[in-house]
Design a protein around this motif. Sequence first.
Motif, PDB file in Angstrom:
ATOM      1  N   ALA A   9       0.819  -1.206   0.000  1.00  0.00           N
ATOM      2  CA  ALA A   9       0.000   0.000   0.000  1.00  0.00           C
ATOM      3  C   ALA A   9       0.860   1.267   0.000  1.00  0.00           C
ATOM      4  N   ARG A  10       2.140   1.127   0.261  1.00  0.00           N
ATOM      5  CA  ARG A  10       3.026   2.278   0.402  1.00  0.00           C
ATOM      6  C   ARG A  10       3.286   2.942  -0.945  1.00  0.00           C
ATOM      7  N   LYS A  11       3.431   4.233  -0.909  1.00  0.00           N
ATOM      8  CA  LYS A  11       3.811   4.967  -2.113  1.00  0.00           C
ATOM      9  C   LYS A  11       5.244   4.604  -2.471  1.00  0.00           C
ATOM     10  N   ARG A  12       5.493   4.448  -3.738  1.00  0.00           N
ATOM     11  CA  ARG A  12       6.829   4.054  -4.207  1.00  0.00           C
ATOM     12  C   ARG A  12       7.765   5.249  -4.331  1.00  0.00           C
ATOM     13  N   LEU A  13       7.208   6.417  -4.575  1.00  0.00           N
ATOM     14  CA  LEU A  13       7.990   7.638  -4.712  1.00  0.00           C
ATOM     15  C   LEU A  13       7.910   8.420  -3.405  1.00  0.00           C
ATOM     16  N   THR A  14       9.038   8.958  -2.992  1.00  0.00           N
ATOM     17  CA  THR A  14       9.056   9.794  -1.796  1.00  0.00           C
ATOM     18  C   THR A  14       9.301  11.242  -2.205  1.00  0.00           C
ATOM     19  N   ARG A  15       9.025  12.136  -1.287  1.00  0.00           N
ATOM     20  CA  ARG A  15       9.250  13.559  -1.552  1.00  0.00           C
ATOM     21  C   ARG A  15      10.723  13.893  -1.375  1.00  0.00           C
ATOM     22  N   GLY A  16      11.170  14.910  -2.092  1.00  0.00           N
ATOM     23  CA  GLY A  16      12.543  15.364  -1.968  1.00  0.00           C
ATOM     24  C   GLY A  16      12.848  15.832  -0.554  1.00  0.00           C
ATOM     25  N   ASN A  17      14.083  16.198  -0.365  1.00  0.00           N
ATOM     26  CA  ASN A  17      14.529  16.648   0.957  1.00  0.00           C
ATOM     27  C   ASN A  17      15.162  18.027   0.833  1.00  0.00           C
ATOM     28  N   LYS A  18      15.928  18.438   1.828  1.00  0.00           N
ATOM     29  CA  LYS A  18      16.508  19.783   1.798  1.00  0.00           C
ATOM     30  C   LYS A  18      17.553  19.955   0.692  1.00  0.00           C
ATOM     31  N   LYS A  19      18.034  18.839   0.143  1.00  0.00           N
ATOM     32  CA  LYS A  19      19.038  18.923  -0.920  1.00  0.00           C
ATOM     33  C   LYS A  19      18.468  18.699  -2.314  1.00  0.00           C
ATOM     34  N   VAL A  20      17.370  17.925  -2.408  1.00  0.00           N
ATOM     35  CA  VAL A  20      16.838  17.523  -3.711  1.00  0.00           C
ATOM     36  C   VAL A  20      15.345  17.811  -3.777  1.00  0.00           C
ATOM     37  N   LEU A  70       7.146  -6.443 -11.919  1.00  0.00           N
ATOM     38  CA  LEU A  70       7.158  -5.175 -12.653  1.00  0.00           C
ATOM     39  C   LEU A  70       5.757  -4.632 -12.909  1.00  0.00           C
ATOM     40  N   GLY A  71       4.792  -5.521 -13.140  1.00  0.00           N
ATOM     41  CA  GLY A  71       3.423  -5.068 -13.378  1.00  0.00           C
ATOM     42  C   GLY A  71       2.871  -4.321 -12.184  1.00  0.00           C
ATOM     43  N   GLU A  72       3.117  -4.857 -11.004  1.00  0.00           N
ATOM     44  CA  GLU A  72       2.647  -4.218  -9.777  1.00  0.00           C
ATOM     45  C   GLU A  72       3.384  -2.906  -9.527  1.00  0.00           C
ATOM     46  N   LEU A  73       4.692  -2.913  -9.746  1.00  0.00           N
ATOM     47  CA  LEU A  73       5.473  -1.694  -9.560  1.00  0.00           C
ATOM     48  C   LEU A  73       4.996  -0.617 -10.528  1.00  0.00           C
ATOM     49  N   TYR A  74       4.786  -0.990 -11.769  1.00  0.00           N
ATOM     50  CA  TYR A  74       4.284  -0.042 -12.776  1.00  0.00           C
ATOM     51  C   TYR A  74       2.956   0.565 -12.322  1.00  0.00           C
ATOM     52  N   ASP A  79      -0.218   5.082 -10.573  1.00  0.00           N
ATOM     53  CA  ASP A  79      -1.260   5.589  -9.673  1.00  0.00           C
ATOM     54  C   ASP A  79      -0.767   6.805  -8.897  1.00  0.00           C
ATOM     55  N   GLN A  80       0.451   6.710  -8.393  1.00  0.00           N
ATOM     56  CA  GLN A  80       0.972   7.823  -7.605  1.00  0.00           C
ATOM     57  C   GLN A  80       1.267   9.038  -8.480  1.00  0.00           C
ATOM     58  N   LEU A  81       1.895   8.830  -9.629  1.00  0.00           N
ATOM     59  CA  LEU A  81       2.244   9.952 -10.503  1.00  0.00           C
ATOM     60  C   LEU A  81       1.006  10.674 -11.017  1.00  0.00           C
ATOM     61  N   ALA A  82      -0.069   9.947 -11.236  1.00  0.00           N
ATOM     62  CA  ALA A  82      -1.308  10.559 -11.728  1.00  0.00           C
ATOM     63  C   ALA A  82      -1.891  11.537 -10.711  1.00  0.00           C
ATOM     64  N   LYS A  83      -1.580  11.331  -9.446  1.00  0.00           N
ATOM     65  CA  LYS A  83      -2.118  12.185  -8.380  1.00  0.00           C
ATOM     66  C   LYS A  83      -1.166  13.315  -7.990  1.00  0.00           C
ATOM     67  N   GLU A  84       0.066  13.230  -8.429  1.00  0.00           N
ATOM     68  CA  GLU A  84       1.086  14.185  -8.010  1.00  0.00           C
ATOM     69  C   GLU A  84       1.138  15.399  -8.936  1.00  0.00           C
ATOM     70  N   ILE A 109       6.440   4.589 -18.630  1.00  0.00           N
ATOM     71  CA  ILE A 109       5.960   5.581 -17.660  1.00  0.00           C
ATOM     72  C   ILE A 109       6.255   7.002 -18.142  1.00  0.00           C
ATOM     73  N   ALA A 110       7.466   7.236 -18.624  1.00  0.00           N
ATOM     74  CA  ALA A 110       7.826   8.579 -19.092  1.00  0.00           C
ATOM     75  C   ALA A 110       6.987   8.989 -20.300  1.00  0.00           C
ATOM     76  N   ARG A 111       6.688   8.044 -21.176  1.00  0.00           N
ATOM     77  CA  ARG A 111       5.824   8.360 -22.322  1.00  0.00           C
ATOM     78  C   ARG A 111       4.412   8.705 -21.859  1.00  0.00           C
ATOM     79  N   LYS A 112       3.964   8.065 -20.806  1.00  0.00           N
ATOM     80  CA  LYS A 112       2.614   8.294 -20.287  1.00  0.00           C
ATOM     81  C   LYS A 112       2.498   9.660 -19.614  1.00  0.00           C
ATOM     82  N   PHE A 113       3.584  10.102 -18.976  1.00  0.00           N
ATOM     83  CA  PHE A 113       3.567  11.367 -18.235  1.00  0.00           C
ATOM     84  C   PHE A 113       4.494  12.369 -18.925  1.00  0.00           C
ATOM     85  N   LYS A 114       4.070  12.823 -20.081  1.00  0.00           N
ATOM     86  CA  LYS A 114       4.885  13.748 -20.878  1.00  0.00           C
ATOM     87  C   LYS A 114       5.051  15.108 -20.199  1.00  0.00           C
ATOM     88  N   ASN A 115       4.179  15.406 -19.251  1.00  0.00           N
ATOM     89  CA  ASN A 115       4.242  16.688 -18.544  1.00  0.00           C
ATOM     90  C   ASN A 115       5.223  16.658 -17.375  1.00  0.00           C
TER      91      ASN A 115
END
Length: 199
Positions: A9-20, A70-74, A79-84, A109-115
């Motif tokens: 259930a955890r998000k795969r992407l985390t938010r940046g920090n003070k450096k990134v 990979l299917g689950e990771l994708y 799902d997360q990128l669509a909401k971010e 994924i990059a082709r799907k999120f051209k923005n």
Amino acid sequence: MDQNKLLQARKRLTRGNKKVDGLLFSLPPIKACLNCSSCASACYAVKSFRQYPSVRNLWEDNHRLAKHGLGELYSDLVDQLAKEKQDLVRVHQSGDFISQDYVSMWEVIARKFKNKLFYAYTKVDHLLDLSYLEALPNFVLISSFIDGKRNFGSRAYVDELVKDHGAVICPATLGEDVKCGSGCRLCMVKGVKVAFVEH
């Protein structure tokens, strides 16, 4: 909720920090790097991996899915990128591309999120075919080698890369107070040879 369901259930992407700035995706250091023999002993990501159990658990679970799900990771990433709203994604704060299928997943994924702008540092551009990623206008690959020489080292070594190979030094590694992705975007420009002073 058991541990496996919690990880799923955890998000795969985390938010940046003070450096990134931006969103960060990571795999475990060293074991998720196909070409780390020259830098494993000085890997900056090892400290976070060992020190923070939540970081270790997420990166290990990302790795498990990158190898065997990979299917689950994708699906999780899409799902997360669509909401971010964040438009900058660093692929591999730790780790590297580990298989051709995994590379292909990021291409889709990059082709799907051209923005969104994706960028990744890599030492495996001679081991895997990354040309499809490189061809995308919204995916920037930063090779850890500049004309066959590693792109990081002492200040004197990096100065030679600037002089002889047209490299540009990362200002953060010169001690400047800049945040990657907002204060500096050198690594997000195709064709720029970025070099890093070890610190």
